[in-house]
Motif scaffolding. Structure first.
Motif, mmCIF file in Angstrom:
data_model
loop_
_atom_site.group_PDB
_atom_site.id
_atom_site.type_symbol
_atom_site.label_atom_id
_atom_site.label_comp_id
_atom_site.label_asym_id
_atom_site.label_seq_id
_atom_site.Cartn_x
_atom_site.Cartn_y
_atom_site.Cartn_z
ATOM 1 N N LEU A 75 0.832 -1.209 0.000
ATOM 2 C CA LEU A 75 0.000 0.000 0.000
ATOM 3 C C LEU A 75 0.862 1.252 0.000
ATOM 4 C CD1 LEU A 75 -2.792 -1.015 2.556
ATOM 5 C CD2 LEU A 75 -3.000 -0.852 0.074
ATOM 6 N N GLY A 76 1.955 1.205 0.764
ATOM 7 C CA GLY A 76 2.879 2.341 0.784
ATOM 8 C C GLY A 76 3.503 2.560 -0.583
ATOM 9 N N GLY A 77 3.840 1.454 -1.266
ATOM 10 C CA GLY A 77 4.399 1.570 -2.614
ATOM 11 C C GLY A 77 3.389 2.172 -3.575
ATOM 12 N N THR A 78 2.136 1.734 -3.465
ATOM 13 C CA THR A 78 1.077 2.285 -4.320
ATOM 14 C C THR A 78 0.875 3.765 -4.016
ATOM 15 O OG1 THR A 78 -0.015 0.136 -4.361
ATOM 16 C CG2 THR A 78 -1.339 2.033 -4.988
ATOM 17 N N GLU A 79 0.832 4.087 -2.725
ATOM 18 C CA GLU A 79 0.666 5.493 -2.338
ATOM 19 C C GLU A 79 1.855 6.319 -2.804
ATOM 20 O OE1 GLU A 79 -0.067 8.176 1.678
ATOM 21 O OE2 GLU A 79 -0.122 5.999 1.809
ATOM 22 N N LEU A 80 3.056 5.753 -2.708
ATOM 23 C CA LEU A 80 4.254 6.449 -3.175
ATOM 24 C C LEU A 80 4.161 6.719 -4.675
ATOM 25 C CD1 LEU A 80 7.092 7.539 -2.620
ATOM 26 C CD2 LEU A 80 7.958 5.236 -3.068
ATOM 27 N N GLN A 81 3.697 5.723 -5.439
ATOM 28 C CA GLN A 81 3.544 5.922 -6.887
ATOM 29 C C GLN A 81 2.525 7.013 -7.172
ATOM 30 O OE1 GLN A 81 2.530 2.034 -8.349
ATOM 31 N NE2 GLN A 81 4.657 1.360 -8.496
ATOM 32 N N GLN A 82 1.423 7.014 -6.403
ATOM 33 C CA GLN A 82 0.410 8.052 -6.597
ATOM 34 C C GLN A 82 0.982 9.425 -6.268
ATOM 35 O OE1 GLN A 82 -2.771 6.738 -4.078
ATOM 36 N NE2 GLN A 82 -3.609 5.325 -5.596
#
Length: 177
Positions: A75-82
């Motif tokens: 989730l952190g990786g997804t949020e980071l990408q966003q």
């Protein structure tokens, strides 16, 4: 480990008892000891099972924490990408706004130049309307008004002549009508 050794000794004792056909007292003593060893073995087994259950529960808890941590990392990786995408969009918007600001600044400078030019022209027009045009109108009116001069003709007739004001002053003039 000690329990297994004790068990082995009891087993050997039972074998020797059967082989030697010893007395019943020795048999009872060995059977009592065998019962004690079996009880200790059962207690040890119960303790080991309890420890095994605790270890399994701890492993499950650690595994669940690991899964939760992996999910959080995902989730952190997804949020980071966003956030990186938003940052890139904000950078593009910033660049676009800077270019627009530069263009507007240039247009403002051009407008200021036009305004300064218009102010200069306005002063010139004001000067023309307050000084030059009234003066020219006055001169034009002077040229436009007919001035009558009395000039004698050779046959002693008088002729009315229109002259410009400048010419009128060079001759003897009659009053203007």
């Amino acid at each position: 480990m000690a329990a297994f050794r004790d068990m082995e000794e009891v087993s050997q004792g039972l074998v020797s008892l059967l082989g030697a056909n010893r007395a019943e007292a020795q048999q009872r003593r060995l059977l009592g000891r065998h019962e004690q060893i079996v009880e200790r073995l059962l207690e040890t087994q119960d303790g080991a099972e309890q420890q095994l259950r605790e270890v399994l529960a701890a492993e499950e808890e650690v595994a669940q924490r690991l899964l939760d941590a992996k999910e959080q990392a995902c989730l952190g990786g997804t949020e980071l990408q966003q956030l990186e995408a938003q940052l890139q969009k904000a950078g593009e918007e910033d660049s676009r706004l800077k270019a627009s600001l530069l263009q507007l600044t240039r247009e403002l400078e051009a407008c200021k130049e036009v305004e300064a030019d218009l102010e200069t022209r306005e002063r010139e027009v004001d000067e023309d309307t307050t000084v030059t045009i009234p003066s020219a109108v006055y001169v034009a009116q002077l040229y436009h008004r007919p001035h009558v001069l009395d000039r004698p003709r050779p046959d002693n007739h008088r002729e009315l002549t229109s002259l410009c004001p400048a010419c009128a002053f060079t001759f003897v003039t009659a009053p203007c009508k």
